[in-house]
Enzyme design. Sequence first.
Site, PDB file in Angstrom:
ATOM      1  N   LYS A 141      58.648 -13.035  14.430  1.00 20.69           N
ATOM      2  CA  LYS A 141      57.762 -14.122  14.025  1.00 20.69           C
ATOM      3  C   LYS A 141      58.527 -15.262  13.323  1.00 20.69           C
ATOM      4  O   LYS A 141      59.704 -15.096  12.970  1.00 20.69           O
ATOM      5  CB  LYS A 141      56.656 -13.548  13.128  1.00 20.69           C
ATOM      6  CG  LYS A 141      55.763 -12.520  13.854  1.00 20.69           C
ATOM      7  CD  LYS A 141      54.616 -12.036  12.959  1.00 20.69           C
ATOM      8  CE  LYS A 141      53.728 -11.044  13.712  1.00 20.69           C
ATOM      9  NZ  LYS A 141      52.550 -10.629  12.887  1.00 20.69           N
ATOM     10  N   ASN A 152      54.618 -11.252   8.337  1.00 22.12           N
ATOM     11  CA  ASN A 152      55.160  -9.896   8.334  1.00 22.12           C
ATOM     12  C   ASN A 152      56.197  -9.636   9.431  1.00 22.12           C
ATOM     13  O   ASN A 152      56.342  -8.516   9.903  1.00 22.12           O
ATOM     14  CB  ASN A 152      54.024  -8.861   8.346  1.00 22.12           C
ATOM     15  CG  ASN A 152      53.134  -8.989   9.572  1.00 22.12           C
ATOM     16  OD1 ASN A 152      53.388  -9.830  10.423  1.00 22.12           O
ATOM     17  ND2 ASN A 152      52.119  -8.155   9.661  1.00 22.12           N
ATOM     18  N   GLU A 202      50.600  -7.966  27.392  1.00 18.38           N
ATOM     19  CA  GLU A 202      51.336  -8.890  26.535  1.00 18.38           C
ATOM     20  C   GLU A 202      52.668  -9.288  27.187  1.00 18.38           C
ATOM     21  O   GLU A 202      53.061 -10.459  27.148  1.00 18.38           O
ATOM     22  CB  GLU A 202      51.558  -8.258  25.160  1.00 18.38           C
ATOM     23  CG  GLU A 202      50.243  -8.095  24.377  1.00 18.38           C
ATOM     24  CD  GLU A 202      50.394  -7.344  23.069  1.00 18.38           C
ATOM     25  OE1 GLU A 202      49.370  -7.141  22.386  1.00 18.38           O
ATOM     26  OE2 GLU A 202      51.526  -6.936  22.717  1.00 18.38           O
TER      27      GLU A 202
HETATM   28  P1  GTP Z   1      50.769  -7.099  14.958  1.00 13.42           P
HETATM   29  O1  GTP Z   1      51.845  -6.232  15.477  1.00 13.42           O
HETATM   30  O2  GTP Z   1      51.257  -8.468  14.567  1.00 13.42           O
HETATM   31  O3  GTP Z   1      49.550  -7.135  15.852  1.00 13.42           O
HETATM   32  O4  GTP Z   1      50.363  -6.431  13.570  1.00 13.42           O
HETATM   33  P2  GTP Z   1      49.443  -5.180  13.312  1.00 13.42           P
HETATM   34  O5  GTP Z   1      49.001  -4.552  14.601  1.00 13.42           O
HETATM   35  O6  GTP Z   1      50.158  -4.342  12.319  1.00 13.42           O
HETATM   36  O7  GTP Z   1      48.199  -5.855  12.593  1.00 13.42           O
HETATM   37  P3  GTP Z   1      46.824  -6.423  13.212  1.00 13.42           P
HETATM   38  O8  GTP Z   1      46.850  -6.364  14.704  1.00 13.42           O
HETATM   39  O9  GTP Z   1      45.713  -5.755  12.498  1.00 13.42           O
HETATM   40  O10 GTP Z   1      46.866  -7.934  12.738  1.00 13.42           O
HETATM   41  C1  GTP Z   1      47.590  -8.887  13.505  1.00 13.42           C
HETATM   42  C2  GTP Z   1      48.332  -9.803  12.571  1.00 13.42           C
HETATM   43  O11 GTP Z   1      47.398 -10.583  11.832  1.00 13.42           O
HETATM   44  C3  GTP Z   1      49.181  -9.116  11.500  1.00 13.42           C
HETATM   45  O12 GTP Z   1      50.445  -8.738  11.940  1.00 13.42           O
HETATM   46  C4  GTP Z   1      49.296 -10.215  10.456  1.00 13.42           C
HETATM   47  O13 GTP Z   1      50.303 -11.147  10.829  1.00 13.42           O
HETATM   48  C5  GTP Z   1      47.945 -10.896  10.560  1.00 13.42           C
HETATM   49  N1  GTP Z   1      47.060 -10.400   9.515  1.00 13.42           N
HETATM   50  C6  GTP Z   1      46.451  -9.180   9.446  1.00 13.42           C
HETATM   51  N2  GTP Z   1      45.712  -9.093   8.325  1.00 13.42           N
HETATM   52  C7  GTP Z   1      45.859 -10.276   7.673  1.00 13.42           C
HETATM   53  C8  GTP Z   1      45.348 -10.814   6.465  1.00 13.42           C
HETATM   54  O14 GTP Z   1      44.594 -10.162   5.741  1.00 13.42           O
HETATM   55  N3  GTP Z   1      45.736 -12.096   6.145  1.00 13.42           N
HETATM   56  C9  GTP Z   1      46.547 -12.836   6.947  1.00 13.42           C
HETATM   57  N4  GTP Z   1      46.891 -14.077   6.583  1.00 13.42           N
HETATM   58  N5  GTP Z   1      47.048 -12.366   8.086  1.00 13.42           N
HETATM   59  C10 GTP Z   1      46.718 -11.101   8.451  1.00 13.42           C
END
Ligand code: GTP
Length: 138
Positions: A9, A112, A126
């Site tokens: 990212k 992250n 994807e």
């Molecule tokens: P990805 O691999 O990026 O999909 O992460 P993940 O599967 O661990 O998390 P998820 O799919 O639930 O959320 C996708 C992305 O949204 C996360 O990686 C974060 O970058 C973002 N995200 C999730 N929760 C929050 C939040 O509470 N605040 C913000 N700003 N971003 C969030």
Amino acid sequence: TERTFSILKPDATKRNLTGAVNAVIEKAGLRIVGQRRIQMSQAQAEKFYEIHKERPFFGELVTFMTSGPVVVQVLEGENAVAKYREVMGATNPAQAAEGTIRKTFSESVGENTVHGSDSADNAKMEIAQFFQDSDIVG
Ligand code: GTP
Ligand code: MG
């Protein structure tokens, strides 16, 4: 053997951490079989994160993902999807296990550092969104 889709990212590229993150990926036994540095458009980011459209952080997420270059990758290995999720660590770096990419490098739940597919089916979709077959060399 299996493939998963990864994104380094904008917080990773901004801090010049591409090589450091790739070292963790390769040390875990995952092979980087496709890799490209791109600037995501707003439309690409919105499509990619469509499943999160109704979440309160959707706008923030799209703004962040288009705020700078990202590195899109195809990773290959035994159980690549699950293995990469383990290597990435929990979504919130504060909850991520020691030695994971997010524990080591990430500063917040929003920024992250990495994305990894959450299922083999999603990985296929994807990968197809960002790679042509001829740009993946196993
Ligand atoms: P990805 O691999 O990026 O999909 O992460 P993940 O599967 O661990 O998390 P998820 O799919 O639930 O959320 C996708 C992305 O949204 C996360 O990686 C974060 O970058 C973002 N995200 C999730 N929760 C929050 C939040 O509470 N605040 C913000 N700003 N971003 C969030
Ligand atoms: Mg996810």
